[in-house]
Design a protein around this motif. Sequence first.
Motif, mmCIF file in Angstrom:
data_model
loop_
_atom_site.group_PDB
_atom_site.id
_atom_site.type_symbol
_atom_site.label_atom_id
_atom_site.label_comp_id
_atom_site.label_asym_id
_atom_site.label_seq_id
_atom_site.Cartn_x
_atom_site.Cartn_y
_atom_site.Cartn_z
ATOM 1 N N ALA A 40 -0.362 18.989 13.032
ATOM 2 C CA ALA A 40 -0.964 19.953 11.799
ATOM 3 C C ALA A 40 -0.732 19.308 10.734
ATOM 4 O O ALA A 40 -1.524 19.688 9.500
ATOM 5 N N TRP A 41 0.082 18.195 10.332
ATOM 6 C CA TRP A 41 0.178 17.580 9.056
ATOM 7 C C TRP A 41 -1.280 17.138 8.599
ATOM 8 O O TRP A 41 -1.896 16.411 9.276
ATOM 9 N N ARG A 42 -1.516 17.423 7.223
ATOM 10 C CA ARG A 42 -2.778 16.916 6.688
ATOM 11 C C ARG A 42 -2.331 15.681 6.069
ATOM 12 O O ARG A 42 -1.839 15.723 4.727
ATOM 13 N N ARG A 43 -2.647 14.326 6.620
ATOM 14 C CA ARG A 43 -1.980 13.322 5.824
ATOM 15 C C ARG A 43 -2.823 13.074 4.583
ATOM 16 O O ARG A 43 -3.935 13.382 4.516
ATOM 17 N N PRO A 44 -2.156 12.167 3.790
ATOM 18 C CA PRO A 44 -2.718 11.853 2.478
ATOM 19 C C PRO A 44 -3.915 10.625 2.775
ATOM 20 O O PRO A 44 -3.795 9.999 3.715
ATOM 21 N N GLU A 45 -4.785 10.512 1.738
ATOM 22 C CA GLU A 45 -5.663 9.258 1.977
ATOM 23 C C GLU A 45 -5.019 8.110 1.749
ATOM 24 O O GLU A 45 -5.399 6.895 2.365
ATOM 25 N N TRP A 46 -3.902 7.956 0.986
ATOM 26 C CA TRP A 46 -3.219 6.708 0.640
ATOM 27 C C TRP A 46 -1.920 6.535 1.680
ATOM 28 O O TRP A 46 -1.883 7.221 2.532
ATOM 29 N N THR A 47 -1.570 5.196 1.829
ATOM 30 C CA THR A 47 -0.686 4.778 2.608
ATOM 31 C C THR A 47 0.579 4.775 1.913
ATOM 32 O O THR A 47 1.108 4.108 0.957
ATOM 33 N N LEU A 48 1.821 5.381 2.713
ATOM 34 C CA LEU A 48 3.064 5.314 1.834
ATOM 35 C C LEU A 48 3.732 3.933 2.210
ATOM 36 O O LEU A 48 3.852 3.318 3.141
ATOM 37 N N GLY A 49 4.239 3.314 1.355
ATOM 38 C CA GLY A 49 5.030 2.223 0.986
ATOM 39 C C GLY A 49 6.565 2.526 1.367
ATOM 40 O O GLY A 49 7.192 3.301 0.618
ATOM 41 N N VAL A 50 6.852 1.829 2.528
ATOM 42 C CA VAL A 50 8.453 2.134 2.564
ATOM 43 C C VAL A 50 9.228 0.762 2.640
ATOM 44 O O VAL A 50 8.837 -0.196 3.431
ATOM 45 N N ALA A 51 10.420 0.561 1.933
ATOM 46 C CA ALA A 51 11.043 -0.632 2.127
ATOM 47 C C ALA A 51 12.584 -0.345 2.291
ATOM 48 O O ALA A 51 13.084 0.714 1.611
ATOM 49 N N GLY A 52 13.346 -1.003 3.091
ATOM 50 C CA GLY A 52 14.952 -0.858 2.966
ATOM 51 C C GLY A 52 15.261 0.109 4.204
ATOM 52 O O GLY A 52 16.468 0.765 4.097
ATOM 53 N N LEU A 53 14.507 0.650 5.099
ATOM 54 C CA LEU A 53 14.827 1.946 6.009
ATOM 55 C C LEU A 53 15.528 1.259 6.997
ATOM 56 O O LEU A 53 16.508 2.028 7.613
ATOM 57 N N GLY A 54 15.438 0.090 7.496
ATOM 58 C CA GLY A 54 16.246 -0.382 8.790
ATOM 59 C C GLY A 54 17.882 -0.187 8.637
ATOM 60 O O GLY A 54 18.150 0.408 9.577
ATOM 61 N N PRO A 55 18.276 -0.455 7.650
ATOM 62 C CA PRO A 55 19.915 -0.486 7.630
ATOM 63 C C PRO A 55 20.239 1.040 7.550
ATOM 64 O O PRO A 55 21.318 1.197 7.568
ATOM 65 N N CYS A 56 19.366 1.708 7.080
ATOM 66 C CA CYS A 56 19.705 3.370 6.884
ATOM 67 C C CYS A 56 19.659 4.080 8.289
ATOM 68 O O CYS A 56 20.302 5.115 8.303
ATOM 69 N N ARG A 57 18.989 3.656 9.291
ATOM 70 C CA ARG A 57 18.733 4.385 10.530
ATOM 71 C C ARG A 57 20.234 4.912 11.195
ATOM 72 O O ARG A 57 20.355 6.176 11.459
ATOM 73 N N GLU A 58 21.258 4.002 11.172
ATOM 74 C CA GLU A 58 22.241 4.422 11.858
ATOM 75 C C GLU A 58 23.006 5.516 11.094
ATOM 76 O O GLU A 58 23.620 6.293 11.570
ATOM 77 N N LEU A 59 23.020 5.354 9.689
ATOM 78 C CA LEU A 59 23.936 6.155 8.782
ATOM 79 C C LEU A 59 23.097 7.567 8.785
ATOM 80 O O LEU A 59 23.655 8.774 8.724
ATOM 81 N N LEU A 60 21.823 7.667 9.243
ATOM 82 C CA LEU A 60 21.014 8.886 9.274
ATOM 83 C C LEU A 60 20.913 9.619 10.713
ATOM 84 O O LEU A 60 20.396 10.617 10.870
ATOM 85 N N GLY A 61 21.598 8.883 11.596
ATOM 86 C CA GLY A 61 21.521 9.368 13.059
ATOM 87 C C GLY A 61 20.194 9.273 13.762
ATOM 88 O O GLY A 61 19.801 10.098 14.570
ATOM 89 N N VAL A 62 19.444 8.291 13.110
ATOM 90 C CA VAL A 62 17.952 8.173 13.670
ATOM 91 C C VAL A 62 17.965 7.100 15.014
ATOM 92 O O VAL A 62 18.431 6.087 14.934
ATOM 93 N N PRO A 63 17.396 7.671 15.970
ATOM 94 C CA PRO A 63 17.401 6.993 17.305
ATOM 95 C C PRO A 63 16.530 5.523 17.031
ATOM 96 O O PRO A 63 15.635 5.614 16.167
ATOM 97 N N PRO A 64 16.727 4.729 17.749
ATOM 98 C CA PRO A 64 15.788 3.410 17.530
ATOM 99 C C PRO A 64 14.490 3.883 17.829
ATOM 100 O O PRO A 64 14.112 4.729 18.616
ATOM 101 N N PRO A 65 13.832 2.882 17.182
ATOM 102 C CA PRO A 65 12.305 3.037 17.498
ATOM 103 C C PRO A 65 11.857 3.023 18.887
ATOM 104 O O PRO A 65 12.358 2.195 19.601
ATOM 105 N N ASP A 66 10.873 3.865 19.384
ATOM 106 C CA ASP A 66 10.233 3.841 20.859
ATOM 107 C C ASP A 66 9.734 2.483 21.088
ATOM 108 O O ASP A 66 9.161 1.838 20.193
#
Length: 223
Positions: free
Chosen positions: A197-223
């Motif tokens: 249902a999410w109405r995505r923006p026309e722009w692309t989100l820039g994300v940096a530095g996420l990899g090392p945060c995944r374990e801290l946040l309990g995020v499962p490995p990417p599929d």
Amino acid sequence: MAPDPADPVRHWPLAGLVLRTPRLVLRPDDDVGLAALADRALDGVHPAEEMPFLEPWTDGAGTPGFARGVMQYAWRCRAEVGPARWSVNFLVREGGRVLGMQTLAATEFGILREVTTGSWLTRAAQGRGLGTEMRQAVIGLAFERLGAHFARTSAFADNVASRRVSDRLGYTPDGVERHVRRGRPALLLRSRLTPEAWRRPEWTLGVAGLGPCRELLGVPPPD
């Protein structure tokens, strides 16, 4: 090469996380930024006759220690971040100036795959669509990078600005709660959003530095 002992990312990966939108840069809170944020809170967040927050923290704006309290709240959230429960308070900057805070939080994210959001902007920064842009940033992070299945938020019935942001993004009603606000009853409207249902923006989100945060946040490995 030996690690840099002055690099906080070694022990606190959130220090390296950055989200970028067309106008804004969002980073998890740091002490220098929090001090600037506390100053901005003193400038005012909403008209005195209104109270958009479930916890009426802005009622203390004229009291000694208010700015310090803004920082202490963020420190408590930071200290409690872990896989079972986390609340990441992103400082929102435009042109290097701190304008507000955008929170992304979760409980048992690895199991529930659900996040909640909350935010505020200084009055001087309101009315330019920045509230929509900063929430789009953390929703994009949650759905596209963390693999969230649901995002929830809530707003009092008279908080028109927050409810309009939710409507723009595609949230649907998710129930009503009654709360006491400044000694009177008030309706809190819950809303729910899915990736479909999410109405995505026309722009692309820039994300940096996420990899090392995944374990801290309990995020499962990417599929």
